[in-house]
Enzyme design. Structure first.
Site, PDB file in Angstrom:
ATOM      1  N   CYS B 415       0.789  -1.219   0.000  1.00 22.40           N
ATOM      2  CA  CYS B 415       0.000   0.000   0.000  1.00 22.40           C
ATOM      3  C   CYS B 415       0.821   1.269   0.000  1.00 22.40           C
ATOM      4  CB  CYS B 415      -0.974   0.000   1.175  1.00 22.40           C
ATOM      5  SG  CYS B 415      -0.190  -0.265   2.755  1.00 22.40           S
ATOM      6  N   HIS B 459      -2.880   0.502   6.814  1.00 21.89           N
ATOM      7  CA  HIS B 459      -3.065   0.744   5.390  1.00 21.89           C
ATOM      8  C   HIS B 459      -2.686   2.183   5.083  1.00 21.89           C
ATOM      9  CE1 HIS B 459      -4.422  -0.250   1.485  1.00 21.89           C
ATOM     10  NE2 HIS B 459      -5.489   0.561   1.486  1.00 21.89           N
ATOM     11  N   ASP B 475      -8.028   4.784  -3.498  1.00 21.65           N
ATOM     12  CA  ASP B 475      -7.132   3.755  -2.935  1.00 21.65           C
ATOM     13  C   ASP B 475      -6.473   2.995  -4.063  1.00 21.65           C
ATOM     14  OD1 ASP B 475      -5.789   1.853  -1.563  1.00 21.65           O
ATOM     15  OD2 ASP B 475      -7.469   1.268  -0.274  1.00 21.65           O
TER      16      ASP B 475
END
Lengths: 304, 668
Positions: B415, B459, B475
């Site tokens: 991420c 995250h 995202d």
């Protein structure tokens, strides 16, 4: 208190000096229809006590000296061929008497011991297929030298249980000893004793002792004692039901001797040492401090 | 003092001291210096040896020297003997020394009391549920020790069980009072065992994002927080728990230069709000995690000063040093900063000069070809989706041009790589963007109806500012590995990379067990450890409004404690006279009490006549009355029933009034 029993106690105490407690215990034992085991070193008056008891209670008396070569037939008797009649006639052994003094019972072989002990339990003997009743009342007063002496066969626990009391005489105290040394010969004294009671009277006393009132509260205490003997880890085994019953009868007899029509904790406590002395043994790994070690533990149980 | 009194305790008694202490100290061994544990063991063995030979194991001088050496050692190791570190270490050491000195009952009792103190000391260190259970066992052992050293024969093996059972009963009898104190004792701000924190080991997210920061977190099972929604549960893929927001990039790490000044959050909300509560583990940081846009803005906590930054970070002034629980109402749908001010726009477009030329060139191409910012976002997401990018926790090392290397060479990362390079691309293309970190998803515990969020749910995602839509969450990781957002990190990882521990724990049959255990822990945290001033007030107010203020608590506590103690006393001591049913025993017991008052106490095993003889011997002036009462009692209790007799005994006992001292004529 029964005056005749009182006189009997006085008479025996006149022969066996300074042993009032033991004499009283012995009499209580007989009143409770128990057999008596007297244990002590030779010469402290075991035989004298047995003899005096029998004489005083007006019972016929036989003495069997136990030796290592004694056979059952020497105790019970045997059928012997009679040339005149051409048949076998039974010749009763010394066991056919109201009071048996089994002297030095631990000197005899187990076989001879068991002949006596069976008679004690059953109140009758079987010889050559024929059952012959023993006289009533029937007491065995056995004496025993302390087991650690040479040449002795100590009685096994199962047979010890058949004796209600085990009494230890011990040495007389100095005053009694002095009186003994100054007084008449014991054997002559014994010979001069007359019966204070008849056997019938004594059996009536036994029945009366059996009638002594036992309250539930006393049974509570008795069961507390028995329970403690079974649960305390210091004892190898607890008291048997027979021992518990014996304890109760003995307490009743003790109360009767004290002239009471009911038994109280003191009576149980008075007879307890004599009842448990030969029945409770230390658990494996524990040393037995002395004779009354077990009684002391039980006498510490709270009275409910 | 006699020689016998100076001999140490016998081995059995010593074991009754040493074993409970050992149980108490066992959990300490993990953080005590090894020399303390070892010397404690040494002392215990020396003490046992001395006890077996009935001799003092060490002379007075040696003992003093050993003690002084221990104190010096603790001072050197811990920098002092005050405070939870050095103080407890010193006590632990001295409890060992005390095993060499067990001559008097005072010594032995003192040793066990030190054990009690050490037991409580544990709670300075940890207050977890398994620990508390273990501590109860240790408390049981200590209590049994107290019982054993008060009795004569603690040697017999069956006594161990008996003592432990008695100790358990004693503890159970103490339980009602303990519960009452727990519920009603007025709470102070924060837990009672709160001490100045030692060390500042931080867990969770940090105030900057550079490669490796999150991947370390992703491999941990450590609990971050639990969250419980009232009503319907949101979808896991929508659960973005917002934490630190990063604006500045230095070519290597993303960070925020200083905290932004407190300023009002400008936002619009849509739809229905949700309510949730969040119980956060101590992470020794300032962030408080948020789901959605809270209302009111800024939210507040009852016992903490908090503030909110314009980029929707919620912070406390003091780092979160203990478990913290808060309840919020929040809107999942909101529009943040509908109008972007110039300062923020500049900040959201800022990039260091002349790095990552290939990425810049790509972004410039997009800018030239696209009509809107939204189209550029689509371009970037298409890149991640269509090129061969992989989600992995073990990406290859990147060179100095990190974004270029990642986008065009390695194409392997997780991420923070995706979020970081996405924001870089956006800024290079002129779209305001920033990195947001926090947690995404979590494990839903059906048993307790709450979400468990762990380190591995950490995250990083991004926000781009679009005209008319404000700051919009994008995202990029979801574009590469949609399963990361839908089903968590494990699902997104290639098979070889799944953390072993997690997989082992995740076996299907173990899952309910693990979740059940978590529910227990959660309840423990919520209701035992988290039972603070606020919760106490709320619970008591629900029971009775007047209970909720401190006067009500204190008076109820006092009355309740008195009731509990009296009830216990009645139940326990009421059992004493077992034959209170018959009048004779009652009267006799009264008689015994009267005699006990003048100093003649009946032993439980003493027969009435023996007692009477003893009493009469001590007080000849009372002999007649004593004998009479005893005779009556014995006849009543043991004799055949006789009418009217109990009244006589009762009267005799009532009239029996022994004076404390015999009359002068008899006194010698």
């Amino acid at each position: 208190m029964n005056p005749a029993l009182h006189r009997a106690l006085d008479q025996i105490n006149g022969v066996l000096l300074g042993k009032e407690t033991q004499v009283r215990l012995s009499l209580a034992c007989l009143l409770a229809r128990g057999h008596l085991l007297i244990e002590d070193t030779p010469g402290v008056g075991k035989t004298t006590l047995a003899h005096a008891l029998a004489q005083t209670l007006g019972m016929d008396f036989h003495r069997i000296q136990f030796t290592s070569d004694l056979l059952p037939a020497d105790i019970l008797g045997a059928a012997i061929y009679d040339r005149d009649s051409g048949g076998f006639t039974f010749h009763p052994g010394p066991i056919f008497a109201q009071v048996i003094l089994a002297d030095e019972i631990n000197r005899a072989s187990p076989k001879a011991q068991s002949a006596l002990l069976e008679a004690m339990e059953e109140g009758q003997v079987s010889i050559e297929g024929e059952t012959r009743p023993l006289p009533t009342p029937f007491f065995v007063i056995a004496t025993q030298n302390p087991g650690d002496q040479a040449g002795a066969f100590p009685l096994p626990e199962s047979q010890l249980d058949r004796f209600l009391f085990r009494v230890r005489l011990g040495y007389p105290d100095p005053a009694a000893e002095r009186a003994l040394l100054k007084g008449e010969d014991r054997r002559e004294l014994l010979a001069g004793l007359r019966g204070v009671l008849t056997p019938v009277e004594f059996m009536a006393a036994q029945r009366a002792a059996r009638e002594v009132h036992v309250a539930d509260a006393l049974l509570d205490y008795l069961q507390a004692l028995i329970g403690a003997s079974r649960s305390d880890p210091r004892f190898a085994t607890g008291l048997s039901p027979r021992a518990g019953l014996g304890l109760l009868r003995a307490a009743q007899a003790w109360a009767y001797l004290a002239g009471r029509d009911y038994a109280q904790p003191e009576d149980l406590r008075a007879v307890l040492p004599a009842v448990v002395r030969h029945r409770l043994f230390p658990a494996v790994g524990l040393a037995q401090a002395d004779d009354d070690w077990a009684a002391r533990i039980l006498l510490d149980i709270a009275i409910p | 003092m006699t020689a016998a009194a100076r001999a140490p305790a016998d081995p059995a008694t010593l074991l009754w001291l040493a074993v409970p202490l050992l149980l108490v100290l066992l959990p300490y061994t993990t953080h005590l210096s090894a020399w303390i544990s070892l010397s404690w063991l040494g002392f215990a063995l020396l003490g046992l040896n001395g006890a077996r030979r009935r001799r003092r194991p060490l002379g007075r001088v040696t003992l003093t020297l050993a003690t002084l050496a221990g104190v010096a050692g603790v001072i050197i190791d811990y920098g002092g003997v005050i405070g939870p570190g050095g103080g407890l270490a010193l006590l632990a050491f001295l409890s060992g020394v005390k095993l060499l000195q067990t001559e008097t009952p005072r010594d032995r009792i003192g040793t066990l009391f030190v054990g009690c103190f050490l037991l409580v000391g544990h709670f300075l260190e940890t207050q977890s549920l398994p620990h508390a259970v273990y501590m109860i066992l240790a408390a049981l052992a200590l209590t049994a020790g107290f019982i054993a050293i008060q009795t004569d024969d603690c040697a017999a093996p069956d006594r161990i069980k008996a003592h432990c059972i008695l100790a358990g009963r004693l503890l159970l009898q103490a339980l009602p009072l303990a519960l009452l104190l727990f519920l009603l004792f007025p709470r102070l701000q924060g837990p009672l065992w709160n001490l100045p924190q030692q060390g500042t080991a931080r867990t969770g997210l940090s105030d900057s994002m550079s490669p490796g920061d999150i991947s370390r977190l992703l491999e941990s099972d450590e609990l971050a927080f639990r969250a419980e929604f009232a009503g319907a549960q949101p979808d896991s893929s929508q659960l973005y728990w917002r934490g630190p927001v990063f604006w500045e990039y230095d070519g290597r790490a993303w960070r925020s230069i200083g905290l932004p000044p407190p300023a009002p959050v400008r936002a619009e909300t849509f739809g229905q709000p949700v309510r949730y509560s969040l119980t956060m583990e101590a992470h020794r940081q300032q962030w408080l995690f948020l789901f959605g846009l809270p209302e009111p803005l800024p939210p507040s906590l009852p016992d903490r000063r908090t503030f909110m930054t314009p980029d929707l970070q919620w912070l406390t002034r003091e780092p979160v040093g203990q478990r913290l629980r808060y309840e919020l109402t929040a809107y999942p749908d909101y529009r943040l900063d509908p109008v972007l001010d110039e300062v923020s726009r500049r900040r959201a477009l800022d990039l260091p000069e002349a790095i990552n030329p290939r990425a810049r060139a790509l972004a410039a191409r997009w800018r030239a070809g696209a009509g809107s910012d939204a189209a550029i976002v689509e371009e970037a997401l298409r890149l991640f989706r269509q090129e061969r990018f992989f989600y992995t926790l073990r990406p290859p090392a990147l060179g100095t041009a990190q974004v270029d290397d990642f986008l065009f060479e390695t194409r392997r990362g997780f991420c923070e790589h995706y979020a970081g390079s996405f924001v870089f691309l956006m800024r290079a293309a002129g779209v305001p963007a920033r990195v947001v970190t926090g947690y995404q998803g979590g494990e839903y515990n059906q048993l307790g109806n709450y979400w468990i969020v762990r380190g591995r749910d950490a995250h990083a995602w991004t926000e781009v500012w679009l005209d008319g839509r404000g700051w919009t969450r994008v995202d990029p990781t979801a574009a590469v590995a949609p399963s990361r957002v839908e089903r968590g990190v494990e699902a997104a990882l290639p098979a070889g990379e799944r953390p072993g521990g997690v997989i082992a724990l995740d076996g299907a049959w173990l899952r309910p067990l693990r979740l059940g255990w978590d529910v227990l822990n959660n309840q423990w945290n919520q209701w035992v450890l988290g039972y603070n001033q606020e919760r106490q007030r709320r619970l008591l107010a629900r029971l009775a409004p007047w209970l909720a203020d401190w006067r009500g608590m204190v008076s109820t506590l006092g009355i309740g404690a008195a009731v509990v103690v009296l009830t216990l006393a009645l139940v326990l001591f009421g059992r004493r006279p077992p034959t209170a049913s018959d009048p004779a025993s009652r009267a006799y017991a009264r008689f015994c009490r009267k005699l006990a008052r003048i100093g003649i106490v009946r032993a439980p095993a003493e027969a009435p006549e023996e007692y009477a003889r003893r009493a009469a011997g001590a007080r000849p002036d009372l002999a007649g009355a004593i004998a009479g009462i005893t005779r009556r009692y014995l006849a009543l209790r043991y004799g055949p029933p006789r009418p009217g007799a109990p009244a006589l005994l009762k009267r005799a006992v009532r009239d029996f009034r022994p004076s404390r001292h015999p009359p002068a004529s008899i006194r010698r």
